[in-house]
Write a protein that holds these residues in place. Structure first.
Motif: not given
Length: 364
Positions: A25-46
C-alpha cells in the motif's frame, strides 16, 4: 517461492549505452497524485505529458493500466506516446536546451548514474513507501515493475521431459544442442547467467566478475543469437530460429497466449527493476512527477501485472493473474527455484566499464 528463493537487495541506480538498454500500500488515494491534487476540483494545470516507452504490447499495457486511469482522474492531463527510450536522445535534448520528453522508461541505474545531469532529482516524499519493494524509490527514478528473465525453451525443440532443467544446462551444448537466444541488454541477465552456470553462488554474484562471465559466454558464442532488444528475440522465438532463450516474462506471456509451446526453466532466475525517470528540464516536470507517483499505487501495480505478468513493486497489490501470467510469476508458486534481483548500486557504479567490455566482446 520455495526456501531457495533469494533476493539480492537492489538499491538505486543505472545508465545507458543505448544498444545495451534497448531491450528489457503505496501512493496516494485514488483520484489524487503525489502532490495531493484533487482532479474533481479542477486543480490540475493543463499539461500534455510526453511518455517514452519501449513500444509494442508493453507500452499498450502501460497506456491501459496507468495513463487511462490517470487521465480519468485528471481530465486536464493528456499523453503523447513515443518510443524507444534512448539516453543518447536525452543527452542531446538536455545539451541543446530543447527537452521534449517528460517521462522515460529506463533501467534505474541509467537514471542514477546520470542523476542531476540528464535526469531530474525527484521529490517523491508524497509516496507512502510502506509496502514498496526495497529500491523502488531512487534519487532520480521510480520503479514501476520487476521483470524476470527466466531460461525457457521451445517445447517442440526437445522431447518431453528431456529439455534443459538448469542454468548450467543452457550452457551445455553437448547434452543440449541447439541455437540459444540472448538479449544484449544488461538488464536481462547476460552477465549473471554465465556466472551462475559457472558455479558462482547466487548470493555472491556481486561484484560481478565480468571477465569470467564473458569467458563462460564464449563457450556458447557459436550457437547463440545475440538479439539487440527483447522484441527482436521474441520474433526469433516465434520464427523457430532459437531453441532455448533468455526472454523476459512480459514477452513470454503473448507467446503463451498465442498457443506456442514453451517450457520455463525455474532454476535460478535473474530479475531486474524497471523504472521511470524524468529528463533534466522536462517541460512538464510537476505533472510528470505526479503521474509516475500514481503508478505505484496498488490498483495500478496490480493491473500492469495482470496485463504483462511482471512482478509487483507494491506488496499490497493483489493482481488476479490468468493461466498465462501465472506461468511466469517469478515470486509465485510457479517458480520452484531461486531469484536474483540485480544489484542496481553496483551497476550504477560500474555500468560504463561493463558496457564497454561487453560491447567490445560482442564485436570481437
Amino acid at each position: 517461492m520455495t526456501s531457495r528463493s533469494r533476493i539480492i537487495a537492489a538499491g538505486a541506480g543505472l545508465v545507458a549505452a543505448t544498444a545495451l538498454l534497448a531491450g528489457c500500500a503505496g501512493g496516494t488515494p485514488a483520484g489524487t497524485g503525489a502532490s495531493g491534487t484533487d482532479s474533481a476540483s479542477g486543480g490540475d494545470a493543463p499539461a500534455t505529458i510526453t511518455f517514452v516507452g519501449y513500444g509494442g504490447g508493453g507500452q499498450d499495457a502501460q497506456i491501459e493500466a496507468w495513463q487511462k486511469p490517470y487521465t480519468e482522474a485528471h481530465p486536464n492531463i493528456t499523453f503523447v506516446n513515443t518510443s524507444p527510450p534512448d539516453v543518447a536522445q536525452v543527452k542531446a535534448q538536455v545539451e541543446s536546451g530543447a527537452v521534449q520528453w517528460d517521462v522515460m522508461a529506463t533501467a534505474p541505474y541509467a537514471a542514477q548514474q546520470n542523476c542531476d545531469t540528464l535526469f531530474e532529482p525527484l521529490d517523491l516524499s508524497g509516496i507512502d513507501q510502506t509496502d514498496l519493494v526495497e529500491g523502488t524509490v531512487g534519487e532520480c527514478y521510480l520503479g514501476n515493475w520487476i521483470n524476470a528473465t527466466p531460461v525457457a525453451y521451445r517445447t517442440d525443440a526437445f522431447p518431453a521431459g528431456e529439455g534443459p532443467k538448469t542454468v548450467a544446462d543452457f550452457f551445455d551444448t553437448e547434452k543440449f544442442p541447439g541455437q540459444r537466444g540472448i538479449v544484449t541488454n544488461l538488464q536481462n541477465g547476460i552477465l549473471e547467467y554465465p556466472l551462475l552456470a559457472d558455479g558462482v553462488d547466487p548470493e555472491e554474484l556481486y561484484p560481478l566478475d565480468v571477465d569470467r562471465a564473458l569467458d563462460k559466454l564464449g563457450e556458447i558464442r557459436d550457437v547463440t543469437t545475440f538479439a539487440p532488444n527483447v522484441g527482436a528475440l521474441q520474433q526469433a522465438v516465434e520464427a523457430d530460429q532459437v531453441d532455448m532463450f533468455l526472454l523476459p516474462d512480459s514477452r513470454l506471456v503473448p507467446l503463451l497466449q498465442g498457443g506456442m509451446g514453451i517450457t520455463i526453466v525455474w532454476d535460478e532466475t535473474v530479475a531486474s527493476l524497471n523504472a521511470f525517470a524524468i529528463p533534466k528540464g522536462a517541460p512538464n516536470k510537476d505533472a510528470a512527477v505526479d503521474f509516475i507517483s500514481s503508478v505505484v499505487e496498488p490498483e495500478q501495480v496490480a493491473k500492469i501485472s495482470e496485463l504483462l505478468g511482471v512482478a509487483p513493486v507494491n506488496t499490497a497489490a493483489k493482481p488476479e493473474l490468468d493461466e498465462f501470467t501465472k506461468q511466469v510469476e517469478v515470486y509465485g508458486p510457479a517458480n520452484t527455484g531461486g531469484t536474483v534481483l540485480q544489484d542496481v548500486d553496483w551497476y550504477a557504479e560500474n555500468f560504463n566499464d561493463v558496457s564497454t567490455k561487453l560491447t567490445t566482446w560482442l564485436a570481437g
